[in-house]
Scaffold this active site. Structure first.
Site, short mmCIF file in Angstrom:
data_model
loop_
_atom_site.label_atom_id
_atom_site.label_comp_id
_atom_site.label_asym_id
_atom_site.label_seq_id
_atom_site.Cartn_x
_atom_site.Cartn_y
_atom_site.Cartn_z
CG ASN A 7 -1.72 1.29 1.34
OD1 ASN A 7 -1.83 1.94 0.52
ND2 ASN A 7 -2.85 1.17 2.43
NE ARG A 92 -6.36 1.13 0.07
CZ ARG A 92 -6.62 2.30 0.82
NH1 ARG A 92 -5.50 2.67 1.52
NH2 ARG A 92 -7.64 2.82 0.92
CG HIS A 181 -12.66 3.03 3.11
ND1 HIS A 181 -13.44 3.92 3.74
CD2 HIS A 181 -11.38 3.42 3.31
CE1 HIS A 181 -12.53 4.95 4.27
NE2 HIS A 181 -11.17 4.76 4.18
NE ARG A 242 -9.56 12.03 3.84
CZ ARG A 242 -9.59 10.77 3.57
NH1 ARG A 242 -10.81 10.13 3.23
NH2 ARG A 242 -8.50 9.91 3.62
CD GLU A 385 -8.72 -1.58 4.12
OE1 GLU A 385 -8.13 -1.22 5.21
OE2 GLU A 385 -8.92 -0.46 3.12
#
Ligand code: ADP
Length: 398
Positions: A7, A92, A181, A242, A385
């Site tokens: 990732n 990813r 996601h 965010r 993940e």
């Protein structure tokens, strides 16, 4: 067979060497502060292998240099990657646009296409590409696979994915809800079905992925029908840094009256907003401590977070009509009992009854936190993940 999952972010690379069949993690680590000048004694790579850890100290010039160090640490740990039983490298990739909606074996054309999607994900796709290029150079004989964060939401219904703007402008610029996601929402909803001993196709689910980034999804019979993130990962829930949803008019107002340019507003909404913008901290553990001390805005930040979360839970209950399971996952969702309790408080008439004792229990495995008489099962399911990417990659390369 093992898969090296990578990732690659703007200034970091997280990686894991995992056996997709057993989920056993042979090694994992992170390269940090890529491109920064650091003092020679600063640890920039941490590599764990079983109960041993290996470190690298000093500056890491770029992603390729970072991966070189990682490969050396694998060798130092006795796991030389060239001789490991390495079946694939799984990457990813954040944005697959309209082009990629399933795991894809990487070749030059695929790299170019991922690069071309950078306009939609300027913060994410470029470092993803650099990670891919570096890994391909270092492991030229190992198949490399891209797994896209947007893929699970590729088939959102038109009414859910279409923004109500000029259709020609939207079409010309690829403007639609893509969602992110997705690997986590897909994996967690599968795990939830397994936990309940049911087929995914028989279940309607709401998944709440609450980490530093946060998103919710509505899943009907295994297929995503709505999600909170949009063209970019900025839309939807309040997150660590965010803003999530806001009146787009705020952007024009800031540009016209506050002397900000587009990059200033981008930084404000992506990095200095959310929980951090209101309270000064983005980590829920710190936020909890501040609330205890009576900090002036920490509780407000928490309340705004919960307000937004409940709004979407309500929306998805209505959208799905019948809901069988609501599942919390990721750092906040897996660990913060107060967030879970407040997100679902007072919803008994909608078939949701959280059991306070079950909710307070700490555990690293999938569990039910709803009362036995709760019509809707409320679960906590750890996301993974890396394992999902490893499995997708292994499946693809056979
Ligand atoms: P990312 O989105 O970076 O993958 P994670 O899913 O790992 O993030 O979530 C990270 C966040 O989880 C942290 O910023 C913190 O707010 C929260 N978190 C982690 N552990 C706990 C805990 N024990 N209690 C409350 N919140 C936690």
């Amino acid at each position: 067979m093992k898969v090296l999952v990578i990732n690659s972010g703007s200034s970091s690379i997280k990686y894991q060497l995992v056996d997709p069949a057993t989920a056993e993690v042979a090694a994992s680590g992170v390269v940090q502060r890529i491109g920064e000048e650091v003092e020679p004694d600063v640890v920039t790579v941490e590599h764990s292998c079983g109960d041993r850890t290996f470190e690298y100290r000093g500056s890491i010039a770029d992603h390729a240099a970072g991966l070189h160090v990682v490969f050396d640490l694998f060798t130092a740990a006795g796991q030389d990657l060239a001789h490991a039983d390495l079946g694939a490298v799984g990457h990813r990739v954040v944005h697959g646009g309209e082009v990629f909606y399933q795991p894809t074996v990487i070749d030059d054309t695929v790299v170019k296409a991922i690069e071309d999607l950078s306009a939609l994900a300027p913060l994410h796709n470029p470092p993803n590409v650099i990670g891919i290029e570096s890994a391909r150079a270092l492991l030229p004989d190992v198949p490399q696979v891209a797994v896209f964060d947007t893929a699970f939401f590729h088939q959102l219904p038109a009414a859910a994915k279409t923004y109500a703007i000029d259709a020609e402008v939207a079409a010309a610029h690829g403007i639609r809800k893509y969602g992110f996601h997705g690997t986590s929402h897909d994996y967690v909803s599968g795990q939830a079905a397994e936990f309940l001993g049911r087929e995914r196709a028989d279940l309607n689910q709401i998944v709440l992925h609450l980490g530093n980034g946060a998103s919710a999804s509505a899943i009907r019979a295994g297929r995503a029908v709505d999600t909170t993130m949009g063209l970019t990962p900025l839309e939807g829930l309040v997150m660590g840094t965010r803003s999530g949803d806001l009146d787009p008019g705020i952007i024009f107002h800031l540009i016209r009256t506050a002397g900000m340019d587009v990059d200033d507003v981008d930084a404000l909404l992506n990095r200095h907003s959310g929980i951090k913008g209101i309270s000064g901290v983005n980590d829920f553990r710190e936020l909890g401590q501040l609330i205890e001390t009576g900090h002036p805005t920490a509780k407000l930040a928490f309340d705004v977070y919960i307000h937004r979360l409940r709004r979407y839970i309500g929306a998805y209950l209505i959208e799905l009509g019948r809901v069988d399971a609501i599942t919390f996952t990721a750092g906040v969702g897996e660990n913060d009992a107060r967030v879970r309790a407040e997100a679902l408080a007072g919803l008994e008439r909608y078939g949701i009854r959280v059991d306070a004792d079950r909710n307070a229990e700490r555990s690293r495995v999938a569990r039910r936190i709803s009362a036995d008489d709760s019509e809707i099962a409320v679960l906590v399911v750890p996301t993974n993940e890396e394992l999902a990417i490893a499995r997708a990659s292994a499946e693809l390369v056979g």
